[in-house]
Enzyme design. Structure first.
Site, PDB file in Angstrom:
ATOM      1  N   SER A 291     -28.564  67.474 -14.463  1.00 60.74           N
ATOM      2  CA  SER A 291     -29.692  68.047 -13.701  1.00 60.74           C
ATOM      3  C   SER A 291     -30.323  69.145 -14.549  1.00 60.74           C
ATOM      4  CB  SER A 291     -29.175  68.664 -12.398  1.00 60.74           C
ATOM      5  OG  SER A 291     -30.197  69.415 -11.766  1.00 60.74           O
TER       6      SER A 291
ATOM      7  N   PHE B  85     -31.121  63.976  -1.599  1.00 62.72           N
ATOM      8  CA  PHE B  85     -30.497  65.168  -2.192  1.00 62.72           C
ATOM      9  C   PHE B  85     -30.686  66.434  -1.342  1.00 62.72           C
ATOM     10  CE2 PHE B  85     -30.969  68.965  -4.819  1.00 62.72           C
ATOM     11  CZ  PHE B  85     -29.771  69.001  -5.495  1.00 62.72           C
TER      12      PHE B  85
ATOM     13  N   TYR C 169     -23.574  74.827  -7.714  1.00 70.35           N
ATOM     14  CA  TYR C 169     -24.186  73.548  -8.094  1.00 70.35           C
ATOM     15  C   TYR C 169     -24.562  73.581  -9.579  1.00 70.35           C
ATOM     16  CZ  TYR C 169     -27.319  69.543  -8.345  1.00 70.35           C
ATOM     17  OH  TYR C 169     -27.910  68.355  -8.724  1.00 70.35           O
TER      18      TYR C 169
ATOM     19  N   PRO D 214     -32.446  65.255 -14.499  1.00 74.97           N
ATOM     20  CA  PRO D 214     -33.702  65.243 -13.742  1.00 74.97           C
ATOM     21  C   PRO D 214     -34.006  66.599 -13.118  1.00 74.97           C
ATOM     22  CG  PRO D 214     -32.148  63.539 -12.970  1.00 74.97           C
ATOM     23  CD  PRO D 214     -31.377  64.527 -13.790  1.00 74.97           C
TER      24      PRO D 214
ATOM     25  N   GLY E 169     -30.866  56.922  -3.253  1.00 70.71           N
ATOM     26  CA  GLY E 169     -31.429  57.684  -4.373  1.00 70.71           C
ATOM     27  C   GLY E 169     -31.337  57.029  -5.740  1.00 70.71           C
TER      28      GLY E 169
END
Ligand code: NDP
Ligand code: 8X3
Length: 251
Positions: free
Chosen positions: A139, A189, A152, A182, A12
């Site tokens: 994220s 992922f 998360y 992102p 990744g």
């Protein structure tokens, strides 16, 4: 030429960032748990570039492993300019009453504690650098909470807070600190999040063109290549088809 240290470089974003840095003639220390992937990435970089590559195999969740792996670097590799805290991921996708405690531990231990352990061990090695830079991979899950994202999202909000904390505490050391946030990107992922269910992972990106790992590597390289007096605090990058976790245009 800079010496760069990238966690989660076995797939990744981390792999793409290592390859991008190597293509710009930087030395790369690539880290991860999967030894065979580290060897694969190393040989691919050596085939395509003249960059020097060092592999370090360790689990960011284990503080002694992190400390010992970084302490094992020989003098040639002991001056680090750029740290990319990228190792991480999501485990499970359940409402808070159904979540698995082991999944919660895994996310907190990797995405938050792992990032801290690595930073703590690498920081003393950045003292000599004339262009010290820390990237944390956050994220959009660290900007907006979404249904079943709970733990998360919490870990990525923590990455955002820790990035701000680093920028403040490291201000006098002139270390640039950037968080990259992102949105949907097709890597391993979703396969990890859904515990190896490839069909379910593929469906996440159905009907849209997600980001790919090179898109994120290009953004990281862009930030690094700005002049030293410029600190890009954060970058939020989504596919054009995604405005937020809830606004996604699928064909
Ligand atoms: P990948 O699953 O492809 O890569 C994750 C990387 O993290 C792997 O190299 C893996 O290596 C490493 N890693 C995971 N756990 C550990 C551990 N305990 N110790 C050491 N290394 C570990 O996913 P991405 O490239 O997409 O993810 C990279 C980062 O980007 C993560 O922090 C993720 O949360 C974040 N992100 C991803 C998005 C996406 O949609 N793809 C969007 C926003 C953020 P190994 O298994 O070999 O140890
Ligand atoms: C990964 C992106 O939208 O799955 O961090 O949370 S998302």
């Amino acid at each position: 030429m800079l010496t760069t240290f990238i966690t989660g470089a076995t797939s990744g974003f981390g792999e793409a960032i290592a390859k991008k840095f190597a293509s710009e003639n930087h030395r790369v220390i690539i880290c991860g748990r999967r030894k065979e992937n580290l060897e694969r990435v190393k040989s691919e970089i050596e085939l395509d570039t003249k960059a020097e590559v060092l592999t370090l195999c360790f689990d960011v969740q284990k503080k002694n492993e992190v400390r010992d792996a970084i302490a094992s670097l020989n003098d040639e590799w002991k001056n680090i300019d750029v740290l990319v805290n990228n190792a991480g991921g999501a485990h499970g996708f359940s409402s808070i009453e159904d979540g698995e405690l082991n999944d919660w531990d895994e996310m907190i231990d990797t995405n938050v504690k792992g990032l801290l352990y690595v930073t703590k061990s690498v920081l003393p090695l950045m003292k000599q650098s004339e262009n010290p830079y820390i990237f944390n991979i956050g994220s959009t899950a660290g900007k907006y909470v979404y249904e079943k994202g709970n733990i998360y999202c919490a870990t990525k909000f923590a990455v955002d807070a820790l990035t701000q904390a680093m920028r403040i505490d490291l201000l006098k050391k002139k270390i640039r600190v950037t968080v990259i946030h992102p949105g949907m990107a097709e890597t391993e992922f979703s396969l990890v999040r859904f515990n190896g269910d490839a069909e379910r992972a593929k469906n996440v990106y159905k009907g849209l063109e997600p980001l790919n790992a090179n898109d994120i590597a290009d953004v990281v390289a862009y930030c690094l290549n700005t002049p030293k007096h410029v600190n890009i605090n954060e970058m939020v990058i989504t596919p054009t088809s995604q405005a937020s976790p809830y606004y996604i245009d699928r064909k």
